[in-house]
Design a protein around this motif. Structure first.
Motif, PDB file in Angstrom:
ATOM      1  N   TYR A 182     -18.305  68.374  19.647  1.00 17.98           N
ATOM      2  CA  TYR A 182     -17.347  67.858  18.657  1.00 17.98           C
ATOM      3  C   TYR A 182     -17.319  66.337  18.714  1.00 17.98           C
ATOM      4  CZ  TYR A 182     -12.658  67.000  16.671  1.00 17.98           C
ATOM      5  OH  TYR A 182     -11.590  66.540  15.936  1.00 17.98           O
ATOM      6  N   ILE A 183     -17.515  65.686  17.574  1.00 10.45           N
ATOM      7  CA  ILE A 183     -17.442  64.215  17.512  1.00 10.45           C
ATOM      8  C   ILE A 183     -15.967  63.815  17.431  1.00 10.45           C
ATOM      9  CG2 ILE A 183     -18.064  62.151  16.221  1.00 10.45           C
ATOM     10  CD1 ILE A 183     -20.462  63.668  15.101  1.00 10.45           C
ATOM     11  N   TYR A 184     -15.454  63.175  18.476  1.00 18.21           N
ATOM     12  CA  TYR A 184     -14.044  62.807  18.480  1.00 18.21           C
ATOM     13  C   TYR A 184     -13.800  61.304  18.341  1.00 18.21           C
ATOM     14  CZ  TYR A 184     -14.509  61.559  23.461  1.00 18.21           C
ATOM     15  OH  TYR A 184     -14.886  60.983  24.655  1.00 18.21           O
ATOM     16  N   ASP A 185     -14.860  60.491  18.445  1.00 21.33           N
ATOM     17  CA  ASP A 185     -14.645  59.047  18.288  1.00 21.33           C
ATOM     18  C   ASP A 185     -15.974  58.358  17.988  1.00 21.33           C
ATOM     19  OD1 ASP A 185     -13.344  56.645  18.183  1.00 21.33           O
ATOM     20  OD2 ASP A 185     -13.224  56.345  20.351  1.00 21.33           O
ATOM     21  N   VAL A 186     -15.938  57.374  17.097  1.00 24.66           N
ATOM     22  CA  VAL A 186     -17.091  56.514  16.809  1.00 24.66           C
ATOM     23  C   VAL A 186     -16.588  55.083  16.837  1.00 24.66           C
ATOM     24  CG1 VAL A 186     -18.867  55.871  15.150  1.00 24.66           C
ATOM     25  CG2 VAL A 186     -18.210  58.275  15.379  1.00 24.66           C
ATOM     26  N   ARG A 187     -17.151  54.281  17.725  1.00 24.94           N
ATOM     27  CA  ARG A 187     -16.678  52.901  17.903  1.00 24.94           C
ATOM     28  C   ARG A 187     -17.798  51.914  17.596  1.00 24.94           C
ATOM     29  NH1 ARG A 187     -14.409  53.859  23.994  1.00 24.94           N
ATOM     30  NH2 ARG A 187     -13.093  55.689  23.554  1.00 24.94           N
ATOM     31  N   ARG A 188     -17.427  50.812  16.971  1.00 24.35           N
ATOM     32  CA  ARG A 188     -18.380  49.718  16.736  1.00 24.35           C
ATOM     33  C   ARG A 188     -18.312  48.778  17.936  1.00 24.35           C
ATOM     34  NH1 ARG A 188     -20.298  47.539  11.807  1.00 24.35           N
ATOM     35  NH2 ARG A 188     -18.611  48.485  10.613  1.00 24.35           N
ATOM     36  N   GLU A 189     -19.413  48.677  18.678  1.00 26.28           N
ATOM     37  CA  GLU A 189     -19.463  47.839  19.874  1.00 26.28           C
ATOM     38  C   GLU A 189     -20.654  46.890  19.774  1.00 26.28           C
ATOM     39  OE1 GLU A 189     -19.369  50.148  23.427  1.00 26.28           O
ATOM     40  OE2 GLU A 189     -17.415  51.061  22.967  1.00 26.28           O
ATOM     41  N   PRO A 190     -20.657  45.788  20.567  1.00 25.78           N
ATOM     42  CA  PRO A 190     -21.745  44.803  20.485  1.00 25.78           C
ATOM     43  C   PRO A 190     -23.130  45.408  20.704  1.00 25.78           C
ATOM     44  CG  PRO A 190     -19.921  43.921  21.768  1.00 25.78           C
ATOM     45  CD  PRO A 190     -19.585  45.341  21.478  1.00 25.78           C
ATOM     46  N   ARG A 191     -23.216  46.401  21.562  1.00 25.62           N
ATOM     47  CA  ARG A 191     -24.533  47.002  21.829  1.00 25.62           C
ATOM     48  C   ARG A 191     -24.888  48.074  20.812  1.00 25.62           C
ATOM     49  NH1 ARG A 191     -23.257  50.846  27.080  1.00 25.62           N
ATOM     50  NH2 ARG A 191     -21.244  51.633  26.358  1.00 25.62           N
ATOM     51  N   GLY A 192     -24.073  48.234  19.796  1.00 19.58           N
ATOM     52  CA  GLY A 192     -24.336  49.234  18.771  1.00 19.58           C
ATOM     53  C   GLY A 192     -23.217  50.261  18.720  1.00 19.58           C
ATOM     54  N   PRO A 193     -23.209  51.091  17.678  1.00 19.41           N
ATOM     55  CA  PRO A 193     -22.145  52.088  17.551  1.00 19.41           C
ATOM     56  C   PRO A 193     -22.212  53.102  18.690  1.00 19.41           C
ATOM     57  CG  PRO A 193     -23.878  52.509  15.949  1.00 19.41           C
ATOM     58  CD  PRO A 193     -24.185  51.193  16.576  1.00 19.41           C
ATOM     59  N   GLN A 194     -21.058  53.425  19.257  1.00 22.72           N
ATOM     60  CA  GLN A 194     -20.974  54.422  20.316  1.00 22.72           C
ATOM     61  C   GLN A 194     -20.336  55.686  19.741  1.00 22.72           C
ATOM     62  OE1 GLN A 194     -22.131  53.912  23.758  1.00 22.72           O
ATOM     63  NE2 GLN A 194     -23.169  52.428  22.443  1.00 22.72           N
ATOM     64  N   ILE A 195     -21.077  56.786  19.793  1.00 20.30           N
ATOM     65  CA  ILE A 195     -20.610  58.066  19.265  1.00 20.30           C
ATOM     66  C   ILE A 195     -20.266  58.946  20.465  1.00 20.30           C
ATOM     67  CG2 ILE A 195     -21.207  60.071  17.857  1.00 20.30           C
ATOM     68  CD1 ILE A 195     -23.329  58.246  16.497  1.00 20.30           C
ATOM     69  N   PHE A 196     -19.006  59.367  20.537  1.00 22.22           N
ATOM     70  CA  PHE A 196     -18.547  60.165  21.669  1.00 22.22           C
ATOM     71  C   PHE A 196     -18.312  61.606  21.214  1.00 22.22           C
ATOM     72  CE2 PHE A 196     -17.320  55.814  22.690  1.00 22.22           C
ATOM     73  CZ  PHE A 196     -17.775  55.690  23.993  1.00 22.22           C
ATOM     74  N   MET A 197     -18.875  62.529  21.974  1.00 23.50           N
ATOM     75  CA  MET A 197     -18.761  63.952  21.661  1.00 23.50           C
ATOM     76  C   MET A 197     -18.136  64.696  22.845  1.00 23.50           C
ATOM     77  SD  MET A 197     -22.520  64.432  19.927  1.00 23.50           S
ATOM     78  CE  MET A 197     -22.244  66.110  19.363  1.00 23.50           C
ATOM     79  N   SER A 198     -17.574  65.869  22.548  1.00 24.25           N
ATOM     80  CA  SER A 198     -16.899  66.634  23.593  1.00 24.25           C
ATOM     81  C   SER A 198     -17.063  68.134  23.348  1.00 24.25           C
ATOM     82  CB  SER A 198     -15.413  66.269  23.622  1.00 24.25           C
ATOM     83  OG  SER A 198     -14.702  67.131  24.489  1.00 24.25           O
ATOM     84  N   ARG A 199     -17.180  68.866  24.458  1.00 21.58           N
ATOM     85  CA  ARG A 199     -17.151  70.328  24.392  1.00 21.58           C
ATOM     86  C   ARG A 199     -15.857  70.878  24.982  1.00 21.58           C
ATOM     87  NH1 ARG A 199     -21.458  73.349  23.556  1.00 21.58           N
ATOM     88  NH2 ARG A 199     -21.076  74.778  25.306  1.00 21.58           N
ATOM     89  N   THR A 200     -14.984  69.988  25.474  1.00 22.90           N
ATOM     90  CA  THR A 200     -13.705  70.426  26.046  1.00 22.90           C
ATOM     91  C   THR A 200     -12.528  70.127  25.129  1.00 22.90           C
ATOM     92  OG1 THR A 200     -13.394  68.310  27.190  1.00 22.90           O
ATOM     93  CG2 THR A 200     -14.569  70.042  28.383  1.00 22.90           C
ATOM     94  N   HIS A 201     -12.744  69.381  24.067  1.00 24.07           N
ATOM     95  CA  HIS A 201     -11.666  68.999  23.150  1.00 24.07           C
ATOM     96  C   HIS A 201     -11.093  70.247  22.471  1.00 24.07           C
ATOM     97  CE1 HIS A 201      -9.493  66.862  20.014  1.00 24.07           C
ATOM     98  NE2 HIS A 201      -9.772  65.727  20.626  1.00 24.07           N
ATOM     99  N   PRO A 202      -9.740  70.343  22.345  1.00 25.68           N
ATOM    100  CA  PRO A 202      -9.152  71.509  21.671  1.00 25.68           C
ATOM    101  C   PRO A 202      -9.689  71.725  20.260  1.00 25.68           C
ATOM    102  CG  PRO A 202      -7.454  70.257  22.803  1.00 25.68           C
ATOM    103  CD  PRO A 202      -8.715  69.449  22.904  1.00 25.68           C
ATOM    104  N   ASN A 203      -9.974  70.624  19.554  1.00 24.22           N
ATOM    105  CA  ASN A 203     -10.460  70.774  18.178  1.00 24.22           C
ATOM    106  C   ASN A 203     -11.872  71.345  18.109  1.00 24.22           C
ATOM    107  OD1 ASN A 203      -8.084  69.815  17.191  1.00 24.22           O
ATOM    108  ND2 ASN A 203      -8.831  67.775  16.676  1.00 24.22           N
ATOM    109  N   PHE A 204     -12.622  71.288  19.219  1.00 21.20           N
ATOM    110  CA  PHE A 204     -13.943  71.911  19.233  1.00 21.20           C
ATOM    111  C   PHE A 204     -13.801  73.413  19.009  1.00 21.20           C
ATOM    112  CE2 PHE A 204     -17.759  73.336  21.901  1.00 21.20           C
ATOM    113  CZ  PHE A 204     -18.644  73.186  20.839  1.00 21.20           C
ATOM    114  N   MET A 205     -12.813  74.000  19.678  1.00 26.36           N
ATOM    115  CA  MET A 205     -12.562  75.433  19.487  1.00 26.36           C
ATOM    116  C   MET A 205     -12.113  75.720  18.061  1.00 26.36           C
ATOM    117  SD  MET A 205      -9.963  77.958  21.543  1.00 26.36           S
ATOM    118  CE  MET A 205     -10.987  77.941  23.008  1.00 26.36           C
TER     119      MET A 205
END
Length: 520
Positions: A182-205
């Protein structure tokens, strides 16, 4: 490089990186401009133009037409400019063509670095724009590498990160494995966009159920809350917008096919599917399943509920290491206290006994009268003092004369208690201004004095939650506490009327900050 080859390279880079061809050509123009400045001088205004059709490169030096020359490298007198172009005016630019640059090894390397940097920036911008709108979606990818217990996932057009805490316990992946998260956050950072995913997030279920249950996807069934102990157990609350469809049965599916598909993705995590209810008591009873509940007592102000279960159901209601009650609490948003029927009966008897003794001592009555008062629901002497005589006389075994005498004794006891508390308040030095605030009874005033809250400023400097913590069992609701504090701060506002209601907290904070600045 031949002109046509230049355009072919631009097209190839654009296709490979998934960015616009125009961005690649602009990067090339900047690289050639950079090389031109290194050759002719950084002080010159040098620009490059690549023809989008033919690939022809034009390297030009621009000079601004000016009345007075401040920078000879970038400006030209208007008299000289009009000799070259009679129509030239102040503020116009004249362009002088420069000979093509013969790229040496260093210049070529520099140009390459500029192009690579610009293309990388364009690629990062494209990735961010593409994935920032995919937050709260499930994505599939291939594990590219594993490090520090986490994963780097190749999503095709970008890379994502699944940190160790976002993976299920005892779950392991190897390079090349397919993973869904589940993609829960996308951040714009100096080294490029950081895409954070999770398999424990409640919304994944929640999203997995939406994929498996068409009624959820069509909004016939809605998921109201999810609570997870990742990899072990979860609870999900659902309700149906169509009375003819059972939401729990639809999520379970034929022979459990739908829920098993989700369980399989979550490495065997057990899932309790619960019927949501707008009634908090019914919802909490459902959430504690499979335990049976015989009685509930709600405290809506503090969002706390007391649940009574049969003695043999206690371990089932609490769950292993408190898991069942913890998940039920997270699911409903209420603090849940669980008692057995034996514990509840024992506590009720203790309360009955202590209240009876209190009435016997305060009203100088025998145990029979005290027991009757407690049985009828009276818990304090104040309630007896202010109860209508006919209400007391309606108690079985009481007569009007006895009811009147009880009310008289109760009123006398309350008066004596308040008088003693008021004397104690004066001893502690709590000001009359504080005592005049509505909602502060003598017992609360004494508690304030014992905590060194003696003046309006002392009381006004508190926040609502601080006042509640100081008063303990005597504490009012948070709304009442904020109202008391605002009344204490009224003199800070001068002639202004202090706000109340929903704006009390905001105004209280602003006034406290202003008061603190004034003291400093």
């Amino acid at each position: 490089m031949a002109r046509i080859e230049l355009l072919q390279v631009a097209d190839a880079v654009a296709r490979e990186k998934g960015i616009e061809r125009e961005l690649v050509l602009e990067a090339m123009e900047q690289a050639i401009t950079h090389a031109g400045k290194r050759k002719y001088g950084q002080e010159h205004d040098i620009r490059t133009d690549i023809d989008r059709e033919t690939g022809e490169i034009k390297l030009m030096r621009y000079l601004e037409v000016a009345e007075e020359i401040e920078n000879e490298a970038t400006q030209i007198p208007i008299s000289e400019a009009q000799e070259r172009n009679p129509a030239a005016q102040v503020g116009d630019y004249l362009a002088d063509p420069l000979p093509p640059i013969d790229f040496g090894r260093i210049a070529a390397q520099t140009a390459k670095q500029v192009i690579v940097q610009k293309v990388r920036e364009a690629e990062r911008a494209r990735q961010y724009e593409e994935y920032k709108d995919r937050v709260q979606e499930i994505a599939n990818g291939l594990v590219k590498r594993t490090e520090y217990g986490g994963l780097t996932v190749d999503l095709g057009r970008a890379e994502a990160v699944i940190r160790r805490e976002d993976l299920l316990p005892r779950e392991s992946f190897r390079n090349g494995d397919r993973v869904r998260a589940y993609i829960y956050d996308v951040r714009r950072e100096p080294r490029g966009p950081q895409i954070f995913m999770s398999r424990t997030h409640p919304n994944f279920m929640s999203k997995l159920f939406a994929q498996e249950v068409p009624e959820i996807y069509d909004s016939i069934i809605e998921i109201d809350a999810v609570a997870r102990d990742p990899g072990s157990r979860a609870k999900i609350a659902v309700h149906s917008n169509d009375s003819s469809i059972d939401p729990v049965g639809a999520c379970v599916g034929m022979r459990g096919s739908r829920v098993q598909a989700v369980v399989g993705e979550l490495q065997g995590e057990k899932i309790d599917i619960i019927q949501w209810s707008p009634d908090p008591a019914a919802f909490i009873v459902n959430a504690l399943a499979p335990a049976e509940v015989t009685k509930v007592v709600l405290d809506e102000e503090s969002k706390r509920i007391e649940v009574v279960v049969p003695d043999e159901q206690l371990s089932l209601a609490i769950g292993r290491r408190g898991q069942n009650v913890r998940l039920a609490s997270n699911l409903t948003g209420w603090d849940i206290d669980i008692l057995t029927e034996a514990e509840e009966s024992e506590r009720r008897q203790e309360e009955f006994h202590s209240r009876s003794e209190m009435f016997m001592e305060a009203l100088d009555v025998d145990d029979v009268i005290a027991h009757l008062l407690v049985t009828e629901g009276f818990s304090t002497v104040d309630e007896v003092a202010y109860a209508p005589i006919d209400e007391l006389a309606a108690i079985e075994g009481f007569e009007e004369e006895l009811a009147s005498e009880l009310a008289t004794r109760a009123a006398a006891h309350v008066e004596a208690t308040n008088r003693a508390l008021n004397e104690r308040r004066l001893e502690l030095g709590v000001s009359d201004e504080v005592a005049a605030i509505e909602g502060l009874d003598p017992a609360i005033l004494v508690a304030l004095g014992e905590n060194e809250i003696k003046t309006l400023d002392d009381l006004g400097d508190l926040a609502g939650d601080e006042l509640i913590e100081i008063l303990g069992d005597l504490a009012p609701s948070i709304e009442e506490a904020n109202a008391v504090i605002m009344m204490a701060r009224a003199h800070w506002f001068g002639d202004e009327e202090p706000v109340d209601g929903a704006e009390a907290d905001e105004a209280a904070e602003a006034a406290a900050e202003e008061h603190e600045r004034a003291n400093v």
